[in-house]
Every structure is written in C-alpha cells, then in structure tokens.
Design a protein around this motif. Structure first.
Motif, PDB file in Angstrom:
ATOM      1  N   GLN A 170     113.042  17.698  76.734  1.00  0.00           N
ATOM      2  CA  GLN A 170     112.343  18.590  77.657  1.00  0.00           C
ATOM      3  C   GLN A 170     113.279  19.707  78.112  1.00  0.00           C
ATOM      4  O   GLN A 170     114.292  19.467  78.768  1.00  0.00           O
ATOM      5  CB  GLN A 170     111.816  17.822  78.866  1.00  0.00           C
ATOM      6  CG  GLN A 170     110.913  18.648  79.769  1.00  0.00           C
ATOM      7  CD  GLN A 170     110.256  17.807  80.862  1.00  0.00           C
ATOM      8  OE1 GLN A 170     110.776  16.774  81.273  1.00  0.00           O
ATOM      9  NE2 GLN A 170     109.103  18.263  81.330  1.00  0.00           N
ATOM     10  N   THR A 171     112.940  20.935  77.779  1.00  0.00           N
ATOM     11  CA  THR A 171     113.764  22.086  78.140  1.00  0.00           C
ATOM     12  C   THR A 171     113.254  22.718  79.428  1.00  0.00           C
ATOM     13  O   THR A 171     112.105  22.523  79.822  1.00  0.00           O
ATOM     14  CB  THR A 171     113.764  23.138  77.018  1.00  0.00           C
ATOM     15  OG1 THR A 171     112.417  23.540  76.742  1.00  0.00           O
ATOM     16  CG2 THR A 171     114.398  22.578  75.760  1.00  0.00           C
ATOM     17  N   ALA A 172     114.115  23.468  80.094  1.00  0.00           N
ATOM     18  CA  ALA A 172     113.783  24.061  81.390  1.00  0.00           C
ATOM     19  C   ALA A 172     114.178  25.531  81.408  1.00  0.00           C
ATOM     20  O   ALA A 172     115.183  25.925  80.815  1.00  0.00           O
ATOM     21  CB  ALA A 172     114.507  23.316  82.508  1.00  0.00           C
ATOM     22  N   ILE A 173     113.380  26.313  82.125  1.00  0.00           N
ATOM     23  CA  ILE A 173     113.693  27.721  82.359  1.00  0.00           C
ATOM     24  C   ILE A 173     114.030  27.876  83.836  1.00  0.00           C
ATOM     25  O   ILE A 173     113.184  27.600  84.698  1.00  0.00           O
ATOM     26  CB  ILE A 173     112.506  28.632  82.005  1.00  0.00           C
ATOM     27  CG1 ILE A 173     112.153  28.496  80.534  1.00  0.00           C
ATOM     28  CG2 ILE A 173     112.818  30.090  82.351  1.00  0.00           C
ATOM     29  CD1 ILE A 173     110.890  29.237  80.139  1.00  0.00           C
ATOM     30  N   PRO A 174     115.267  28.265  84.186  1.00  0.00           N
ATOM     31  CA  PRO A 174     115.610  28.456  85.601  1.00  0.00           C
ATOM     32  C   PRO A 174     114.753  29.565  86.213  1.00  0.00           C
ATOM     33  O   PRO A 174     114.435  30.565  85.555  1.00  0.00           O
ATOM     34  CB  PRO A 174     117.088  28.861  85.564  1.00  0.00           C
ATOM     35  CG  PRO A 174     117.579  28.443  84.221  1.00  0.00           C
ATOM     36  CD  PRO A 174     116.412  28.558  83.290  1.00  0.00           C
ATOM     37  N   TRP A 175     114.366  29.367  87.481  1.00  0.00           N
ATOM     38  CA  TRP A 175     113.563  30.384  88.177  1.00  0.00           C
ATOM     39  C   TRP A 175     114.060  30.543  89.607  1.00  0.00           C
ATOM     40  O   TRP A 175     114.507  29.591  90.229  1.00  0.00           O
ATOM     41  CB  TRP A 175     112.080  30.005  88.178  1.00  0.00           C
ATOM     42  CG  TRP A 175     111.219  31.040  88.840  1.00  0.00           C
ATOM     43  CD1 TRP A 175     110.917  32.278  88.363  1.00  0.00           C
ATOM     44  CD2 TRP A 175     110.583  30.941  90.119  1.00  0.00           C
ATOM     45  NE1 TRP A 175     110.119  32.960  89.257  1.00  0.00           N
ATOM     46  CE2 TRP A 175     109.890  32.156  90.338  1.00  0.00           C
ATOM     47  CE3 TRP A 175     110.514  29.934  91.079  1.00  0.00           C
ATOM     48  CZ2 TRP A 175     109.154  32.401  91.496  1.00  0.00           C
ATOM     49  CZ3 TRP A 175     109.769  30.170  92.236  1.00  0.00           C
ATOM     50  CH2 TRP A 175     109.104  31.392  92.431  1.00  0.00           C
ATOM     51  N   LEU A 176     113.985  31.744  90.113  1.00  0.00           N
ATOM     52  CA  LEU A 176     114.387  32.105  91.463  1.00  0.00           C
ATOM     53  C   LEU A 176     115.852  31.729  91.704  1.00  0.00           C
ATOM     54  O   LEU A 176     116.183  30.947  92.598  1.00  0.00           O
ATOM     55  CB  LEU A 176     113.478  31.445  92.515  1.00  0.00           C
ATOM     56  CG  LEU A 176     113.405  32.126  93.893  1.00  0.00           C
ATOM     57  CD1 LEU A 176     112.911  33.563  93.767  1.00  0.00           C
ATOM     58  CD2 LEU A 176     112.520  31.348  94.844  1.00  0.00           C
ATOM     59  N   ASP A 177     116.713  32.299  90.855  1.00  0.00           N
ATOM     60  CA  ASP A 177     118.160  32.073  90.939  1.00  0.00           C
ATOM     61  C   ASP A 177     118.530  30.592  90.874  1.00  0.00           C
ATOM     62  O   ASP A 177     119.461  30.131  91.543  1.00  0.00           O
ATOM     63  CB  ASP A 177     118.717  32.695  92.233  1.00  0.00           C
ATOM     64  CG  ASP A 177     118.567  34.199  92.264  1.00  0.00           C
ATOM     65  OD1 ASP A 177     118.711  34.828  91.199  1.00  0.00           O
ATOM     66  OD2 ASP A 177     118.293  34.750  93.349  1.00  0.00           O
ATOM     67  N   GLY A 178     117.784  29.856  90.066  1.00  0.00           N
ATOM     68  CA  GLY A 178     118.103  28.442  89.876  1.00  0.00           C
ATOM     69  C   GLY A 178     117.589  27.524  90.963  1.00  0.00           C
ATOM     70  O   GLY A 178     117.887  26.320  90.948  1.00  0.00           O
ATOM     71  N   LYS A 179     116.805  28.036  91.896  1.00  0.00           N
ATOM     72  CA  LYS A 179     116.238  27.195  92.963  1.00  0.00           C
ATOM     73  C   LYS A 179     115.204  26.220  92.398  1.00  0.00           C
ATOM     74  O   LYS A 179     115.021  25.117  92.912  1.00  0.00           O
ATOM     75  CB  LYS A 179     115.604  28.089  94.029  1.00  0.00           C
ATOM     76  CG  LYS A 179     115.122  27.369  95.278  1.00  0.00           C
ATOM     77  CD  LYS A 179     114.597  28.378  96.298  1.00  0.00           C
ATOM     78  CE  LYS A 179     114.118  27.704  97.575  1.00  0.00           C
ATOM     79  NZ  LYS A 179     113.596  28.694  98.560  1.00  0.00           N
ATOM     80  N   TYR A 180     114.523  26.650  91.328  1.00  0.00           N
ATOM     81  CA  TYR A 180     113.513  25.828  90.653  1.00  0.00           C
ATOM     82  C   TYR A 180     113.743  25.892  89.148  1.00  0.00           C
ATOM     83  O   TYR A 180     114.500  26.732  88.655  1.00  0.00           O
ATOM     84  CB  TYR A 180     112.099  26.357  90.945  1.00  0.00           C
ATOM     85  CG  TYR A 180     111.704  26.395  92.396  1.00  0.00           C
ATOM     86  CD1 TYR A 180     111.035  25.323  92.986  1.00  0.00           C
ATOM     87  CD2 TYR A 180     111.963  27.521  93.180  1.00  0.00           C
ATOM     88  CE1 TYR A 180     110.638  25.368  94.320  1.00  0.00           C
ATOM     89  CE2 TYR A 180     111.583  27.576  94.517  1.00  0.00           C
ATOM     90  CZ  TYR A 180     110.926  26.494  95.076  1.00  0.00           C
ATOM     91  OH  TYR A 180     110.551  26.549  96.403  1.00  0.00           O
ATOM     92  N   GLU A 181     113.058  25.010  88.433  1.00  0.00           N
ATOM     93  CA  GLU A 181     113.034  25.046  86.975  1.00  0.00           C
ATOM     94  C   GLU A 181     111.578  24.989  86.513  1.00  0.00           C
ATOM     95  O   GLU A 181     110.762  24.291  87.112  1.00  0.00           O
ATOM     96  CB  GLU A 181     113.809  23.872  86.384  1.00  0.00           C
ATOM     97  CG  GLU A 181     115.304  23.929  86.677  1.00  0.00           C
ATOM     98  CD  GLU A 181     116.041  22.731  86.107  1.00  0.00           C
ATOM     99  OE1 GLU A 181     117.032  22.952  85.378  1.00  0.00           O
ATOM    100  OE2 GLU A 181     115.639  21.589  86.395  1.00  0.00           O
ATOM    101  N   ILE A 182     111.269  25.708  85.459  1.00  0.00           N
ATOM    102  CA  ILE A 182     109.912  25.714  84.911  1.00  0.00           C
ATOM    103  C   ILE A 182     109.892  24.825  83.672  1.00  0.00           C
ATOM    104  O   ILE A 182     110.666  25.028  82.732  1.00  0.00           O
ATOM    105  CB  ILE A 182     109.469  27.142  84.559  1.00  0.00           C
ATOM    106  CG1 ILE A 182     109.475  28.021  85.816  1.00  0.00           C
ATOM    107  CG2 ILE A 182     108.073  27.127  83.924  1.00  0.00           C
ATOM    108  CD1 ILE A 182     109.121  29.476  85.560  1.00  0.00           C
ATOM    109  N   LEU A 183     109.008  23.827  83.689  1.00  0.00           N
ATOM    110  CA  LEU A 183     108.907  22.844  82.617  1.00  0.00           C
ATOM    111  C   LEU A 183     107.485  22.789  82.083  1.00  0.00           C
ATOM    112  O   LEU A 183     106.523  23.060  82.813  1.00  0.00           O
ATOM    113  CB  LEU A 183     109.261  21.433  83.131  1.00  0.00           C
ATOM    114  CG  LEU A 183     110.494  21.257  84.012  1.00  0.00           C
ATOM    115  CD1 LEU A 183     110.497  19.839  84.591  1.00  0.00           C
ATOM    116  CD2 LEU A 183     111.755  21.493  83.198  1.00  0.00           C
TER     117      LEU A 183
END
Length: 300
Positions: A70-83
């Motif tokens: 499962q890969t992740a895309i960092p979002w909002l300066d790494g505050k969240y991840e999109i999966l």
C-alpha cells in the motif's frame, strides 16, 4: 490509482467486484436513496469499536501496520497521507489518515477537510465520528469517493435551506424537509476560514458525548460557487436491530455514505429486506428529532 491496483491484487479484486454489486433504489420524501449489496464491507460494518477491542488490535491506519504494497501520497506538508481504500464502496475510494496516531476528532481540523474537498474537486470528502460509523475511532482520518455516487447533494439542490447565520462570505443554513435533518455550510472560493468559524459555532451548539465530541457525520464537496459542508447530527451509533444472529437483525452500521444516500449491506438477506419503512426507521432512531434540531438552530 491504476499503478496501485496493478501492484495490489487483493485491492484490485475488490474494486473489480464493484462492477457487479447489486444496487436498488428507494424513493423517500424529497430524496432518492440507493442500497448496495457489498459483501467486502462486512469487515467495516461488523467492526468492534469498544475500548478493549481497539486496544487489542494493531491500528490498520498507522504506517507501520499497513500492507507493504500500500503506497501513500503525503498531503498538507505530511500532516496526512492519501491512500487507496482496499475495501471500496465507491469506484474511486480513498482514505486520508493523519500521519500521527491520534483519536478521531474533527475539532481543529475542519479547515483541513474543506481544503481537501477543494483540492479533490471530483470527490466528496467525508468524516465519520468516533461513534458514527468510524471503524478506526482511534486514528484520525477522512475518506473520499467520487462525487457522482451519493444522492444527498442532488436532494439538497431541490430542498429549502433556511438561513441561520453568516460569517464573511460563508453561510450556515438548516434543511429540515428531508428525512434526515442537516445543517449546510456554503463556503465561496477563498472563504474557508469563514466557513470554519461557522462550523465552530454549530459544533458548540451540538450535544456533546462523554470524552468524545458531538455525534455527527460530515460530507464536503465542491459546488459552482465553492465548497459545501453538510453536517448530519446523530444521537445513536447503530440501529436497535443491528446484529448478525436471527431473522430480526441486520448487519447495518450507518456512516456518512449511508447518511449521504447509499446504504451499504454486506449480507444478501439484508439487501433484499431493506425497504422504505426500514430506512425511515433507521433515520428516526439514529438522527435528532425536529425539536432537538430546532434547539440547536436557535443556539447557533
């Protein structure tokens, strides 16, 4: 998404299965809802969310416990991840967990949700309260699915909205003509801070539960003028007939998707049984009464 599914056979199979799920439509006053038979969602619908069960299992949203594939895309300066959500309801279904393991609470994060909806303009972003459908109430997260899936947005376009308050360019209104009574916050482009202030006023007017937050489901999506936030207050987690044993029970644990107009049934018998009367009864059991909603509106 295509690259992730190509590398993850289990998730790909679950997304492929959506092409053959059974769906039926049910007319409610002012609103057409759908029912989906989706066996893969049994894990979520039957999730044990009591404190002891949460403590006994590893958090499946924490990075160290997720599948390696499962890969992740960092979002909002790494505050969240999109999966990608491997147990989808939507043809495009995402989970957006906070990077830190922190409880499911919306306080202080509504601006993040509105920004996410703005950036994912073809998606509806949703939030399930810790006792309103969240299968991971111990880890803060949003979810998102393609916006042409849920039906409440179309119903609200035709429904009467009673204006309650405004802040800058944003407005707060009440819709009490649908089977589910909801509050609607409209934020024109660039007015998300104003919308956040209106949400805080509403949040403080809602009834609180011990050690948690007001029970609610939230939906946010783009409109021609900006972002719309739909707030669905709740008073109960699951209907009285929730369960898996006996003919009188149904494995139905309504969350934002159900409240947004698509009821998810992991069991075939429940899919066949669910009708207009049962859905109206579910809304009656789980949502606030007219008197309770009017009291909230008067205190905003």
């Amino acid at each position: 998404m295509a690259d992730q599914l190509a590398a993850w056979p289990m998730a790909a199979a679950n997304f492929e299965a959506l092409l053959t799920v059974e769906v039926k439509e049910i007319d409610l006053p002012g609103w057409n809802v759908k029912v989906q038979f989706n066996p893969a969602r049994a894990v979520s619908s039957s999730a044990k969310v009591d404190a002891a069960s949460l403590k006994a299992r590893k958090c499946f949203l924490c990075r160290e416990n997720r599948p390696e594939v499962q890969t992740a895309i960092p979002w909002l300066d790494g505050k969240y991840e999109i999966l990608i959500n491997p147990f989808p309801i939507f043809p495009r279904h995402l989970t957006i967990p906070a990077t830190d393991h922190t409880p499911q609470r919306i306080s202080g994060r509504i601006a993040d949700m509105l920004l996410l909806a703005h950036e994912l303009e073809d998606y509806t972003v949703f939030y399930n309260g810790p006792r309103c459908g969240a299968s991971a109430p111990d880890h803060m997260h949003f979810q998102a699915g393609n916006s042409d899936f849920l039906t409440i947005g179309e119903a609200l376009e035709s429904a009467e909205l009673k204006n309650l308050a405004s802040e800058g360019g944003a407005s707060l209104a009440l819709c009490d003509s649908l089977p589910v009574k909801v509050f609607v916050i409209d934020a024109p482009a660039g007015r998300r801070d104003d919308a956040s202030k209106l949400f805080d006023r509403l949040y403080n007017a809602l009834p609180f539960t011990a050690d948690e937050e007001p029970m609610m489901n939230l939906l946010a999506y783009t409109t021609p003028i900006g972002v719309r936030l739909v707030v669905i207050p709740r008073k109960k987690h699951r209907p009285s007939f929730y369960g898996t044993e006996g003919e009188s029970t149904m494995l139905l644990s309504p969350a934002s998707v159900d409240m947004g107009g698509v009821f998810i049934t992991p069991m075939k018998k429940d899919f066949e049984k669910l009708d207009r009367a049962i859905i109206l009864n579910v809304f009656n059991e789980l949502c606030l009464s007219t008197e309770e909603i009017n009291e909230i509106a008067s205190n905003v």
